[in-house]
Design an enzyme around this catalytic site. Structure first.
Site, PDB file in Angstrom:
ATOM      1  CG  ASN A 290      -1.777  -1.165   1.169  1.00  0.00           C
ATOM      2  OD1 ASN A 290      -2.369  -1.642   0.412  1.00  0.00           O
ATOM      3  ND2 ASN A 290      -2.036  -1.783   2.425  1.00  0.00           N
ATOM      4  CB  CYS A 291       4.055   1.866   1.294  1.00  0.00           C
ATOM      5  SG  CYS A 291       5.446   3.060   1.150  1.00  0.00           S
TER       6      CYS A 291
END
Length: 131
Positions: free
Chosen positions: A24-25
């Site tokens: 998610n980064c």
């Protein structure tokens, strides 16, 4: 432990680079893309699923370019735990904290050989991959 000269033998194919990755980064995705561009073989560790234990974190700390406190994210989780910068200055503080709270691990962490960097700014990753 020290396995002596035999440990340098490349009988077992090992990845060139290990990336502690959070899907998610964006910075973490950038690290994987940079490694792919550099043509290096990457071992991806989804550290929120496969939580690194104290020993693994200690090994990152040992290789880290820069202060150990950089491994800790100052985010909402950090605040909820009531932590301050003074709580995360030494390896003795940081290792058990990250083993217990992997969400606080800064990402991405890129490890190559005996060096590890926090991939922020991403130039650090480029430097590690080109060295």
């Amino acid at each position: 432990g020290d396995l002596g000269p035999a440990s340098f033998c490349h009988a077992v194919p090992m990845a060139d680079v290990t990336v502690y990755h959070n899907p998610n980064c964006n910075s973490s995705k950038t690290a994987l893309a940079m490694a792919a561009d550099a043509g290096v073989d990457v071992d991806v560790v989804l550290y929120l699923k496969t939580k690194p234990d104290a020993e693994e974190i200690a090994s990152i700390v040992e290789k880290l370019d820069g202060p150990v406190t950089e491994l800790v994210r100052r985010d909402a989780n950090f605040a909820q735990l009531g932590l301050t910068d003074a709580d995360v200055q030494t390896a003795e503080q940081v290792i058990p904290l990250l083993a217990a709270n992997p969400k606080l691990l800064q990402r991405p962490i890129v490890v190559r050989g005996d060096r590890a960097v926090v991939g922020r700014p991403k130039e650090r990753i480029a430097d590690l991959l080109s060295s």
